[in-house]
Design an enzyme around this catalytic site. Structure first.
Site, PDB file in Angstrom:
ATOM      1  N   TYR A 156       0.833  -1.220   0.000  1.00  0.00           N
ATOM      2  CA  TYR A 156       0.000   0.000   0.000  1.00  0.00           C
ATOM      3  C   TYR A 156       0.862   1.262   0.000  1.00  0.00           C
ATOM      4  CZ  TYR A 156      -3.769   3.108   1.750  1.00  0.00           C
ATOM      5  OH  TYR A 156      -4.693   4.107   1.926  1.00  0.00           O
ATOM      6  N   LYS A 160       0.966   4.151  -2.806  1.00  0.00           N
ATOM      7  CA  LYS A 160       0.655   5.543  -2.481  1.00  0.00           C
ATOM      8  C   LYS A 160       1.848   6.464  -2.753  1.00  0.00           C
ATOM      9  CE  LYS A 160      -3.626   5.009  -1.272  1.00  0.00           C
ATOM     10  NZ  LYS A 160      -4.683   5.501  -2.179  1.00  0.00           N
TER      11      LYS A 160
HETATM   12  P1  NAI Z   1     -13.250   2.553   1.466  1.00  0.00           P
HETATM   13  O1  NAI Z   1     -12.793   1.151   1.478  1.00  0.00           O
HETATM   14  O2  NAI Z   1     -14.392   2.963   2.327  1.00  0.00           O
HETATM   15  O3  NAI Z   1     -13.575   3.022  -0.015  1.00  0.00           O
HETATM   16  C1  NAI Z   1     -12.820   2.632  -1.124  1.00  0.00           C
HETATM   17  C2  NAI Z   1     -13.716   2.623  -2.320  1.00  0.00           C
HETATM   18  O4  NAI Z   1     -12.965   2.194  -3.476  1.00  0.00           O
HETATM   19  C3  NAI Z   1     -14.881   1.636  -2.167  1.00  0.00           C
HETATM   20  O5  NAI Z   1     -16.067   2.254  -2.627  1.00  0.00           O
HETATM   21  C4  NAI Z   1     -14.476   0.485  -3.081  1.00  0.00           C
HETATM   22  O6  NAI Z   1     -15.576  -0.207  -3.628  1.00  0.00           O
HETATM   23  C5  NAI Z   1     -13.707   1.229  -4.164  1.00  0.00           C
HETATM   24  N1  NAI Z   1     -12.849   0.347  -4.946  1.00  0.00           N
HETATM   25  C6  NAI Z   1     -11.987  -0.589  -4.470  1.00  0.00           C
HETATM   26  N2  NAI Z   1     -11.386  -1.213  -5.481  1.00  0.00           N
HETATM   27  C7  NAI Z   1     -11.896  -0.685  -6.630  1.00  0.00           C
HETATM   28  C8  NAI Z   1     -11.668  -0.930  -7.993  1.00  0.00           C
HETATM   29  N3  NAI Z   1     -10.806  -1.868  -8.405  1.00  0.00           N
HETATM   30  N4  NAI Z   1     -12.344  -0.202  -8.911  1.00  0.00           N
HETATM   31  C9  NAI Z   1     -13.231   0.751  -8.510  1.00  0.00           C
HETATM   32  N5  NAI Z   1     -13.487   1.027  -7.223  1.00  0.00           N
HETATM   33  C10 NAI Z   1     -12.813   0.310  -6.289  1.00  0.00           C
HETATM   34  O7  NAI Z   1     -11.950   3.427   1.821  1.00  0.00           O
HETATM   35  P2  NAI Z   1     -11.749   4.979   2.124  1.00  0.00           P
HETATM   36  O8  NAI Z   1     -11.193   5.070   3.473  1.00  0.00           O
HETATM   37  O9  NAI Z   1     -12.940   5.760   1.742  1.00  0.00           O
HETATM   38  O10 NAI Z   1     -10.550   5.288   1.112  1.00  0.00           O
HETATM   39  C11 NAI Z   1     -10.664   6.076  -0.066  1.00  0.00           C
HETATM   40  C12 NAI Z   1      -9.257   6.405  -0.561  1.00  0.00           C
HETATM   41  O11 NAI Z   1      -8.549   7.114   0.432  1.00  0.00           O
HETATM   42  C13 NAI Z   1      -8.427   5.158  -0.886  1.00  0.00           C
HETATM   43  O12 NAI Z   1      -7.612   5.404  -2.003  1.00  0.00           O
HETATM   44  C14 NAI Z   1      -7.579   5.003   0.365  1.00  0.00           C
HETATM   45  O13 NAI Z   1      -6.397   4.316   0.110  1.00  0.00           O
HETATM   46  C15 NAI Z   1      -7.320   6.473   0.704  1.00  0.00           C
HETATM   47  N6  NAI Z   1      -6.901   6.707   2.072  1.00  0.00           N
HETATM   48  C16 NAI Z   1      -7.728   6.396   3.132  1.00  0.00           C
HETATM   49  C17 NAI Z   1      -7.304   6.633   4.432  1.00  0.00           C
HETATM   50  C18 NAI Z   1      -8.144   6.340   5.626  1.00  0.00           C
HETATM   51  O14 NAI Z   1      -7.642   6.513   6.750  1.00  0.00           O
HETATM   52  N7  NAI Z   1      -9.374   5.885   5.483  1.00  0.00           N
HETATM   53  C19 NAI Z   1      -5.973   7.219   4.699  1.00  0.00           C
HETATM   54  C20 NAI Z   1      -5.214   7.516   3.525  1.00  0.00           C
HETATM   55  C21 NAI Z   1      -5.673   7.267   2.275  1.00  0.00           C
END
Ligand code: NAI
Length: 248
Positions: A156, A160
């Site tokens: 990851y 990133k």
């Molecule tokens: P989440 O797991 O709630 O949402 C991720 C979304 O991406 C989901 O709707 C999922 O269905 C979608 N997804 C996954 N694989 C996919 C694919 N192959 N094609 C299309 N859609 C896909 O996670 P969250 O927390 O909302 O994360 C959103 C972004 O923020 C991600 O890139 C994550 O890495 C990043 N992030 C999150 C942090 C946190 O603390 N929650 C911290 C730093 C970055």
């Protein structure tokens, strides 16, 4: 915040969490939304209803961003339905955590494919449309661990960190075409992705946050809304941490 009326925005992974908050925020500012989702059609329908209740338009486009032709289809649908593409938010992401001594090859590959190649795939298809339109805004969701590294997240944090390279290279290539490319690096944000972490991890993370609270999806959406607005026209190639001071 400035109006985005008449602009069309794609948000990948928009069915929940940070992607959903970004989509709703941009819709509140007047943008037409293209909500990409991978499998959760029920949740994405609810997001559409929420956006429509705010007087904006939204469509859902199923697709796996790690598949080149799916990314092409998401961009194609945006242009077909709304006639333009002004904003791309590469938000879709997954984690498959594990220590390097034990990590399976497929868990490394999968995380790179979705988080890093997914962003490339979408930019690869969106950029030509934006070049033709003579402008656009791209925001890639990175993470503080792309800057600092993190035990248990070699896949990851590599993805990133890769996003930061993608952001800076694309910013340099596309600046002369009026396209701004930036990254947002969230810290610990309360979503389904972080809900699964143990209380011990949560507690030690909280102790490393000077502002002494976890972030909300709204905190990230606010920064993204700024970066895609005309107020940010002179900002490109930057990585903006939104992390309560965790990394400085
Ligand atoms: P989440 O797991 O709630 O949402 C991720 C979304 O991406 C989901 O709707 C999922 O269905 C979608 N997804 C996954 N694989 C996919 C694919 N192959 N094609 C299309 N859609 C896909 O996670 P969250 O927390 O909302 O994360 C959103 C972004 O923020 C991600 O890139 C994550 O890495 C990043 N992030 C999150 C942090 C946190 O603390 N929650 C911290 C730093 C970055």
């Amino acid at each position: 915040m400035e109006s985005l009326k008449g602009k069309t925005a794609i948000v990948t992974g928009a069915s929940r969490g940070i992607g959903k908050a970004i989509a709703v925020k941009l819709a509140e500012l007047g943008a037409n939304l293209v909500l990409n989702y991978r499998s959760d059609s029920k949740s994405v329908e609810d997001v559409i209803k929420e956006i429509e209740s705010k007087g904006s338009k939204a469509i859902a486009v199923q697709g796996d961003v790690s598949i080149f032709s799916d990314a092409e289809n998401i961009v194609k649908k945006a242009v077909e339905v709304f006639g333009s593409l002004d904003i791309l938010i590469n938000n879709a992401g997954i984690t498959k955590d594990g220590l390097v001594l034990r990590m399976k090859e497929e868990d490394f590959d999968k995380v790179i494919d979705v988080n890093l190649k997914g962003a490339f795939n979408c930019i690869r298809h969106a950029a030509p449309v934006m070049v033709k339109q003579k402008g656009g805004k791209i925001v890639n969701i990175s993470s503080v661990v792309g800057v600092t590294g993190n035990a248990g997240q070699i896949n990851y944090s590599a993805a990133k960190a890769g996003i930061i390279g993608v952001t800076k290279s694309a910013a340099r290539e596309l600046a002369s075409r009026g396209i701004n490319v930036n990254a947002v690096a969230p810290g610990f944000i309360q979503t389904d992705m972080t809900e699964v972490l143990s209380d011990k991890v949560k507690e030690s993370t909280l102790n490393s946050i000077p502002l002494k609270r976890f972030g909300s999806a709204q905190d990230i959406a606010n920064m993204v809304a700024f970066l895609v607005s005309p107020s940010a026209d002179y900002i490109t190639g930057q990585v903006i941490n939104v992390d309560g001071g965790m990394v400085m």
